[in-house]
Design a protein around this motif. Structure first.
Motif, PDB file in Angstrom:
ATOM      1  N   PHE A 116       0.835  -1.202   0.000  1.00  0.00           N
ATOM      2  CA  PHE A 116       0.000   0.000   0.000  1.00  0.00           C
ATOM      3  C   PHE A 116       0.873   1.257   0.000  1.00  0.00           C
ATOM      4  O   PHE A 116       0.646   2.192  -0.755  1.00  0.00           O
ATOM      5  N   LEU A 117       1.889   1.229   0.843  1.00  0.00           N
ATOM      6  CA  LEU A 117       2.771   2.400   0.934  1.00  0.00           C
ATOM      7  C   LEU A 117       3.419   2.723  -0.403  1.00  0.00           C
ATOM      8  O   LEU A 117       3.348   3.852  -0.888  1.00  0.00           O
ATOM      9  N   ILE A 118       4.065   1.730  -0.998  1.00  0.00           N
ATOM     10  CA  ILE A 118       4.888   2.057  -2.167  1.00  0.00           C
ATOM     11  C   ILE A 118       4.088   2.141  -3.448  1.00  0.00           C
ATOM     12  O   ILE A 118       4.524   2.741  -4.417  1.00  0.00           O
ATOM     13  N   ARG A 119       2.914   1.568  -3.446  1.00  0.00           N
ATOM     14  CA  ARG A 119       2.154   1.548  -4.687  1.00  0.00           C
ATOM     15  C   ARG A 119       1.003   2.554  -4.668  1.00  0.00           C
ATOM     16  O   ARG A 119       0.671   3.135  -5.684  1.00  0.00           O
ATOM     17  N   ARG A 120       0.394   2.739  -3.521  1.00  0.00           N
ATOM     18  CA  ARG A 120      -0.846   3.501  -3.500  1.00  0.00           C
ATOM     19  C   ARG A 120      -0.755   4.861  -2.817  1.00  0.00           C
ATOM     20  O   ARG A 120      -1.745   5.563  -2.745  1.00  0.00           O
ATOM     21  N   THR A 121       0.374   5.207  -2.251  1.00  0.00           N
ATOM     22  CA  THR A 121       0.422   6.531  -1.615  1.00  0.00           C
ATOM     23  C   THR A 121       1.436   7.425  -2.320  1.00  0.00           C
ATOM     24  O   THR A 121       2.384   6.943  -2.943  1.00  0.00           O
ATOM     25  N   ASN A 122       1.212   8.715  -2.224  1.00  0.00           N
ATOM     26  CA  ASN A 122       2.130   9.659  -2.849  1.00  0.00           C
ATOM     27  C   ASN A 122       3.508   9.578  -2.208  1.00  0.00           C
ATOM     28  O   ASN A 122       4.521   9.783  -2.852  1.00  0.00           O
ATOM     29  N   LEU A 123       3.565   9.223  -0.910  1.00  0.00           N
ATOM     30  CA  LEU A 123       4.863   9.108  -0.244  1.00  0.00           C
ATOM     31  C   LEU A 123       5.681   7.989  -0.878  1.00  0.00           C
ATOM     32  O   LEU A 123       6.872   8.129  -1.139  1.00  0.00           O
ATOM     33  N   GLY A 124       5.001   6.873  -1.137  1.00  0.00           N
ATOM     34  CA  GLY A 124       5.690   5.732  -1.737  1.00  0.00           C
ATOM     35  C   GLY A 124       6.197   6.051  -3.132  1.00  0.00           C
ATOM     36  O   GLY A 124       7.307   5.677  -3.509  1.00  0.00           O
ATOM     37  N   ASN A 174       5.527  10.170 -14.749  1.00  0.00           N
ATOM     38  CA  ASN A 174       6.523  11.215 -14.945  1.00  0.00           C
ATOM     39  C   ASN A 174       5.867  12.559 -15.237  1.00  0.00           C
ATOM     40  O   ASN A 174       6.284  13.587 -14.715  1.00  0.00           O
ATOM     41  N   ILE A 175       4.842  12.523 -16.088  1.00  0.00           N
ATOM     42  CA  ILE A 175       4.193  13.786 -16.461  1.00  0.00           C
ATOM     43  C   ILE A 175       3.473  14.387 -15.259  1.00  0.00           C
ATOM     44  O   ILE A 175       3.534  15.582 -15.010  1.00  0.00           O
ATOM     45  N   ALA A 176       2.811  13.511 -14.496  1.00  0.00           N
ATOM     46  CA  ALA A 176       1.982  14.014 -13.403  1.00  0.00           C
ATOM     47  C   ALA A 176       2.700  13.996 -12.064  1.00  0.00           C
ATOM     48  O   ALA A 176       2.082  14.208 -11.022  1.00  0.00           O
ATOM     49  N   PHE A 177       4.019  13.778 -12.084  1.00  0.00           N
ATOM     50  CA  PHE A 177       4.722  13.543 -10.828  1.00  0.00           C
ATOM     51  C   PHE A 177       4.592  14.678  -9.820  1.00  0.00           C
ATOM     52  O   PHE A 177       4.430  14.442  -8.617  1.00  0.00           O
ATOM     53  N   ASP A 178       4.641  15.902 -10.283  1.00  0.00           N
ATOM     54  CA  ASP A 178       4.664  17.010  -9.330  1.00  0.00           C
ATOM     55  C   ASP A 178       3.411  17.067  -8.464  1.00  0.00           C
ATOM     56  O   ASP A 178       3.423  17.639  -7.383  1.00  0.00           O
ATOM     57  N   GLY A 179       2.325  16.436  -8.950  1.00  0.00           N
ATOM     58  CA  GLY A 179       1.120  16.353  -8.129  1.00  0.00           C
ATOM     59  C   GLY A 179       1.282  15.412  -6.944  1.00  0.00           C
ATOM     60  O   GLY A 179       0.478  15.441  -6.010  1.00  0.00           O
ATOM     61  N   LEU A 180       2.317  14.577  -6.990  1.00  0.00           N
ATOM     62  CA  LEU A 180       2.519  13.607  -5.899  1.00  0.00           C
ATOM     63  C   LEU A 180       3.423  14.156  -4.814  1.00  0.00           C
ATOM     64  O   LEU A 180       3.507  13.609  -3.720  1.00  0.00           O
ATOM     65  N   VAL A 181       4.134  15.239  -5.140  1.00  0.00           N
ATOM     66  CA  VAL A 181       5.127  15.755  -4.204  1.00  0.00           C
ATOM     67  C   VAL A 181       4.431  16.377  -2.999  1.00  0.00           C
ATOM     68  O   VAL A 181       3.346  16.939  -3.113  1.00  0.00           O
ATOM     69  N   LEU A 215       4.337  16.198   1.672  1.00  0.00           N
ATOM     70  CA  LEU A 215       4.422  15.250   2.777  1.00  0.00           C
ATOM     71  C   LEU A 215       3.061  14.844   3.320  1.00  0.00           C
ATOM     72  O   LEU A 215       2.958  13.946   4.135  1.00  0.00           O
ATOM     73  N   ARG A 216       2.004  15.529   2.890  1.00  0.00           N
ATOM     74  CA  ARG A 216       0.684  15.126   3.350  1.00  0.00           C
ATOM     75  C   ARG A 216       0.351  13.791   2.672  1.00  0.00           C
ATOM     76  O   ARG A 216       0.275  13.718   1.453  1.00  0.00           O
ATOM     77  N   PRO A 217       0.194  12.702   3.451  1.00  0.00           N
ATOM     78  CA  PRO A 217      -0.045  11.410   2.817  1.00  0.00           C
ATOM     79  C   PRO A 217      -1.387  11.412   2.097  1.00  0.00           C
ATOM     80  O   PRO A 217      -2.375  11.922   2.611  1.00  0.00           O
ATOM     81  N   ARG A 218      -1.390  10.908   0.900  1.00  0.00           N
ATOM     82  CA  ARG A 218      -2.647  10.748   0.188  1.00  0.00           C
ATOM     83  C   ARG A 218      -2.511   9.613  -0.806  1.00  0.00           C
ATOM     84  O   ARG A 218      -1.402   9.192  -1.145  1.00  0.00           O
ATOM     85  N   GLY A 219      -3.658   9.147  -1.270  1.00  0.00           N
ATOM     86  CA  GLY A 219      -3.653   8.018  -2.198  1.00  0.00           C
ATOM     87  C   GLY A 219      -3.223   8.457  -3.581  1.00  0.00           C
ATOM     88  O   GLY A 219      -3.261   9.635  -3.915  1.00  0.00           O
ATOM     89  N   VAL A 220      -2.826   7.470  -4.380  1.00  0.00           N
ATOM     90  CA  VAL A 220      -2.434   7.758  -5.749  1.00  0.00           C
ATOM     91  C   VAL A 220      -3.565   7.298  -6.651  1.00  0.00           C
ATOM     92  O   VAL A 220      -4.010   6.163  -6.564  1.00  0.00           O
TER      93      VAL A 220
END
Lengths: 331, 501, 331
Positions: free
Chosen positions: A186-194, B106-113, B115-120
């Protein structure tokens, strides 16, 4: 089919190899494909799998950790002493204590790596020596046997008696292992932190420029690995019912070999939980099969080692020369 | 050209000063970019171009700034995050992408940056990536790992990544350095498209031809100072070169008739499947043969085959009248060939190692003293000899090679190969990353060597470089030799026309 | 005066000078704590103990300079020792003659070099990562050794063999002389031969080295074959010191060799490093261990201190220290 191709070459090949071995063993022995054998395979490998997923996260982030097995020894000893002082404690305290101590030790690694920009293999070899040396020094190598009952008693999640009277069972460590594997996925695949961890391992400079907080990434990777070392420590005690300070010494390299066999790359940015699990199980099933086939236990490791060498030589896993970060500065 | 009119600025900076230690990197530099404009930032290495970009993107903070305005809003000090939020993006030369991650990610990466944890949400990410690529009129397999893409496609990914963040001012650092001509054309089309959408693009480039083709205005920096801002209309490459270097460069044809000289190297019908085929090539002793063509035409591949780095499928080679068929680079060197790689940083030199070791690496056999051991004295003598012969500026022979400038590094590369006493020297784009001023020095050496009988194959991306420095110019296209030109009767413009025909 | 310092620095390198200062300080501290430390007997016992670690470290050195690592050193040494022991047993155990000793040593050297050459070949021609290859080889050799010995000890060697481990020549411990000879040979090999030159270049940028016409693949095979050869020498010494062979002897020294190498200032990314500072760091580790032993601490404490030492040295060498210091001053 589409999904299988996306799964990645190494994972796919490993899955085929594992399936082939399983089929061969089911045909060659009548003991391999029994509920009893399969459950004991899981029971016996849960600690390795917990370590493996922890190490996987560090490898993905472009680091390496040699100290995790020794870290587990420290965790279980400190936790045991503490819990005994507390008058026994319970599972809840056990989990919290082991998790915290493990993560704390991992953070020590992260702080040294990030704070002074020392590469992880140097730091973790150093902390490996520090952790183990101090543990042996303070404990004088004495084991602890009088553990609290809750910790030493087996927790059976599933049991089944087959027609011939053999018991098969799944114990608590399997459930904890499953939870750890799932959490890591979950961490490495589904979260932005991962995903930031992957990016950091893949191209640290690119990640830095994108604004990824590198200190937090190192802390997350090594903290996670440490936390998993804590979980592994707790479960290993539950399995062997004693705390022996040097029992886990030397296990780190076998786990590392299995994880890398599963496609994690030394140097970062690559590796999946599936590959990691397959890597560990590949080694475990091979060993189990050799055992069932009546091969001398002394030959196990030789064959495993040869299998790893053959796998490396034939699979052309082009890992590139040099270790993590070995790129001449492209100015 | 722009719908918004020339009065609106994407960026205005005045009186920028910055010092690093004892070096005044920029002194009272003014720089402005109009909205939707294609602007070129030109200057030699070390002129302050990168420093300026880093100030705009908040990596450095200027010591003094009379004015900094982004989209006509004054800004006090910019941080990288603020710069991005305000619509400034940089596409670095190394692209700063993630090879193992998918194109979409790669294109959308900056949206992941952050520290607030959230789903992808991979589906959402793909949608946004596809939309950005559509704006550029490109389709790419979004699930593919980036490493499977060619450099040109990766560049497009980097541009899409900037667009997804609503960038309205994009800096491109040497974007065409590793592109073929058709890829460059494609990129320039994309830049035009962006410009017509109101996105300002600042090009930082060495390649003067394309700068003049695409940009509306060019800002020239030299030694940290503003030389001036010029419209590109009416500007010539030669004039721009002068502005950048500060001195007038003399170009004159140096070609001689070498047809009487003995043949040194000859290839007949040389082929490597998928790279080139049926190549006939004759090089005479003392002759400089220029080899021009588009990137991907097979020039470097031909050089690799001549050096024994790839096996040839058909054809034959002769050296000094004897059959020549090297199985590896060592045999080629032993028989008198030398190859100056186009990639000096990664392949030509060992950046971490010392100047003397870099010079000695190919001639260790000649530096042995007693007992077959390498003699440190001979090693130092070797480099010091070349330092004086080639006029290389170095500190100590034991200093790391990375401490030298591009031009001096390239001279060490030449020294390394000349030490092997070659008969044929292959120069593959020898002036990449070498300042315009230092290039003349390198070609003076090349000319000297030719006068002394060394045969030289000069692979070049710049038509004028080939015309002014060769005795004969060959044009390679799609893996074949497509034509031969005499520099005395061909102008760079004619040659350019032939190549791009 | 400054001239002398400058010349010493130029001759020895910055690392060596720092290490010498460290060594002198350590001798002073331990002597103050226990004057016994500065005695012939204590130095002589170090002279018997340090060479084993020293030889193994030398075996690790060239692979690390070339940007790789050889994790199989201990078990290569064990297997080579086993080959030697096998010849001894065939030749009558304690009654074996000089010829048998020579034959045994030759066989051991061949076995060690062969194990290394196989690793080198896989690294060079398959392009697999040295950590992975040597890990596979380590697991294989350990298995092979356990299989052959069934996990037991082999002992009973002629007296001449014991003399190698315990004897002295002109008052100097034989193991120390052996170590000095090998170290000198390696100093010359690495600094003055074409192979040594190639080792550094391969470690710095293998593709550029190939482009310059160096035989990079052959160099890699040689690096690991020579590493295996030194392992074999270490294996014979180990046998002579312990008067027995057991697979797993010296296992704890594996990571210590890496520690000594980093302490000696070898660039973790490859391409740079000198023999002399590494030798100094071996003696520093040995003095630390002997000194702590003299003041009543045990081996485990010195293991921990070794690790702390490495961290301290890396921190002192870190560029970050200066910037953190400035940050602190400003704040």
């Amino acid at each position: 089919m589409h999904r299988l191709i996306r799964m990645g070459q190494i994972e796919f090949r490993l899955l085929i190899a594992l399936a082939a071995i399983c089929v061969a063993l089911s045909l060659a022995t009548d003991t391999f494909l029994t509920l009893g054998n399969l459950t004991s395979l899981l029971n016996n490998n849960s600690v390795n799998l917990i370590w493996a997923v922890g190490l996987l996260v560090v490898l993905i982030a472009g680091g390496i950790d040699i100290s995790f097995a020794v870290m587990s020894s420290v965790v279980q000893y400190v936790a045991a002493v503490w819990l005994l002082k507390m008058g026994g404690g319970n599972w809840f305290f056990g989990f919290v204590l082991c998790g915290l101590i493990g993560a704390g030790l991992g953070l020590v690694n992260a702080a040294l790596i990030h704070g002074f920009r020392i590469i992880s293999i140097v730091v973790t070899i150093a902390t490996f020596n520090v952790f183990f040396g101090l543990l042996m020094f303070f404990t004088k190598g004495r084991s602890i046997y009088n553990l609290p009952d809750w910790w030493a008693d087996r927790v059976i999640l599933f049991e089944h008696q087959s027609a011939d009277g053999n018991w098969s069972e799944l114990t608590l460590p399997v459930a904890v292992m499953a939870a750890c594997v799932f959490a890591t996925w979950f961490l490495i695949r589904r979260t932005n932190l991962g995903r930031q961890l992957y990016a950091f391992g893949d191209n640290p400079e690119g990640a830095r420029r994108a604004g990824v907080n590198l200190a937090v990434m190192q802390a997350l990777a090594f903290g996670w690995c440490g936390f998993m070392a804590g979980m592994a420590a707790l479960m290993q005690v539950n399995i062997v019912r004693e705390v022996v300070p040097n029992a886990l010494y030397g296990r780190e390299l076998d786990v590392l070999a299995a994880v890398v066999l599963g496609g994690a790359r030394l140097g970062g940015g690559k590796g999946t939980v599936l590959g990691c699990v397959l890597g560990v199980m590949f080694v475990a099933v091979t060993q189990n099969g050799l055992n069932l086939l009546g091969v001398s236990p002394f030959a196990f490791k030789m064959i495993i080692g040869a299998a790893i060498l053959v796998a490396i030589s034939t699979s052309n896993i082009s890992l590139g020369q040099g270790r993590a970060g070995h790129r001449e500065a492209a100015q | 050209m722009t719908e918004t009119g020339p009065s609106r600025y994407a960026l205005r900076m005045k009186g920028i000063d910055i010092r690093f230690g004892g070096v005044q990197a920029l002194s009272s530099v003014d720089f402005d970019v109009r909205a939707g404009e294609v602007h070129c930032l030109a200057g030699e290495n070390g002129s302050g171009k990168s420093t300026l970009i880093k100030i705009v993107t908040g990596v450095y903070r200027p010591d003094n700034a009379a004015l900094i305005e982004l989209f006509e809003n004054p800004v006090e000090a910019i941080s990288p995050v603020q710069a991005r939020a305000r619509g400034v993006a940089v596409i670095w030369q190394d692209l700063a992408l993630f090879p193992n991650m998918s194109v979409a990610e790669n294109i959308a990466f900056d949206g992941l940056v952050g520290l607030r944890p959230r789903g992808v949400r991979y589906g959402d990410m793909k949608l946004r990536a596809r939309a950005a690529l559509e704006r550029l009129g490109v389709t790419l397999d979004l699930d593919q790992p980036l490493e499977n893409l060619a450099i040109a496609q990766r560049q497009i990914v980097a541009i899409a990544r900037a667009l997804i963040q609503d960038a309205r001012l994009i800096f491109m650092d040497e974007p065409t350095a590793s592109l073929t001509q058709s890829e460059t054309d494609h990129l320039l089309n994309i830049v035009r498209k962006l410009s017509s959408d109101g996105v300002a693009v600042v090009f930082v480039s060495h390649r003067l031809a394309e700068v003049l083709e695409i940009a509306e205005r060019v800002t020239v920096l030299r030694d940290g100072k503003l030389v001036g801002v010029y419209p590109t209309e009416g500007m010539t490459q030669a004039r721009l070169g002068e502005l950048m270097t500060g001195h007038i460069l003399e170009y004159k044809v140096t070609a001689r008739d070498m047809s009487a000289a003995p043949i040194l190297f000859e290839a007949r019908g040389l082929s490597v499947p998928g790279q080139f085929e049926g190549v006939d090539l004759t090089i005479r002793a003392g002759e400089v043969v220029g080899l021009v063509g588009l990137i991907g035409a097979g020039r470097t591949e031909l050089a690799h085959a001549m050096m024994g780095m790839t096996g040839t499928a058909a054809g034959s080679m002769q050296l000094d009248g004897r059959p020549y068929r090297p199985r590896n680079i060592r045999e080629a060197i032993a028989q008198g060939l030398a190859y100056v790689s186009e990639d000096r940083l990664q392949l030509g030199l060992l950046q971490k190692q010392s100047i003397e070791d870099n010079a000695a690496i190919s001639v260790l056999d000649r530096l042995l003293g007693g007992l077959g051991l390498i003699s440190p004295a001979k090693k130092t003598d070797l480099i010091m000899g070349w330092v004086s012969k080639l006029g290389i500026k170095i500190g100590l022979p034991a200093d790391a090679i990375s401490t030298l400038s591009g031009g001096n590094q390239q001279k060490v590369v030449l020294a390394k190969w000349l030490a092997t006493e070659p008969k044929l020297l292959i120069l593959d784009s020898p002036t990449v990353g070498v300042d315009v001023g230092a290039r003349a020095g390198i070609f003076r050496i090349v000319r000297d060597l030719a006068e002394r009988g060394l045969a030289i194959l000069l692979i070049s991306d710049e038509e004028s470089e080939a015309i002014y420095n060769s005795d004969r110019v060959l044009h390679m296209a799609r893996g074949r030799i497509a034509g031969a030109f005499d520099p005395r009767t061909t102008s760079p413009v004619d040659l350019e026309a032939a190549i791009h025909a | 005066m400054t001239g002398i310092v400058e010349r010493a620095r130029a001759a020895l390198g910055r690392e060596a000078l720092g290490l010498i200062v460290l060594m002198v300080g350590m001798v002073a501290v331990f002597t103050a704590a226990n004057p016994q430390f500065l005695s012939v007997s204590s130095f002589s016992s170090m002279g018997y103990q340090a060479p084993l670690l020293g030889l193994l470290t030398i075996a690790m050195l060239a692979p690390m300079i070339s940007g790789g690592i050889n994790l199989a050193i201990i078990f290569t040494a064990n297997i080579s020792g086993l080959a030697f022991a096998w010849v001894m047993l065939k030749a009558g155990g304690p009654e074996a003659g000089a010829l048998a000793i020579v034959a045994g040593a030759a066989l051991a050297l061949i076995v060690g070099a062969l194990a290394g050459a196989i690793m080198g070949a896989i690294i060079a021609y398959v392009g697999a990562h040295p950590i992975l290859v040597s890990l596979g080889m380590m697991i294989f050799l350990r298995g092979l050794g356990e299989f052959l010995t069934k996990g037991g000890d082999i002992s009973g060697f002629p007296e001449a063999v014991g003399a190698l481990g315990h004897g002295d020549i002109l008052g100097l411990p034989t193991p120390l002389l052996l170590f000095i000879a090998v170290a000198l040979a390696w100093q010359i090999l690495l600094r003055r031969t074409r192979h040594g030159f190639a080792v550094y270049m391969v470690g710095s940028n293998i593709r550029a080295a190939e482009y310059a016409g160096l035989p990079t693949k052959r160099t890699l095979v040689m690096i690991y074959a020579l590493s295996g050869l030194v392992c074999a020498i270490a294996g014979i010494l180990m046998l002579a010191r312990f008067n027995s062979v057991r697979v797993g002897h010296g296992e704890a020294l594996l990571l210590v060799t890496v520690l000594a190498i980093f302490l000696g200032g070898i660039d973790p990314f490859g391409g740079h490093g000198k023999v002399f500072p590494v030798i100094l760091s071996i003696f520093i580790l040995q003095m630390l261990s002997s000194g702590l032993n003299l003041i009543g601490a045990n081996q485990h404490l010195s293991t921990a201190v070794w690790g702390m030492f490495l961290i301290a040295v890396m921190i002192l060498r870190s560029d970050r220290l200066a910037s953190l210091y400035h940050l602190f001053r400003k704040g």
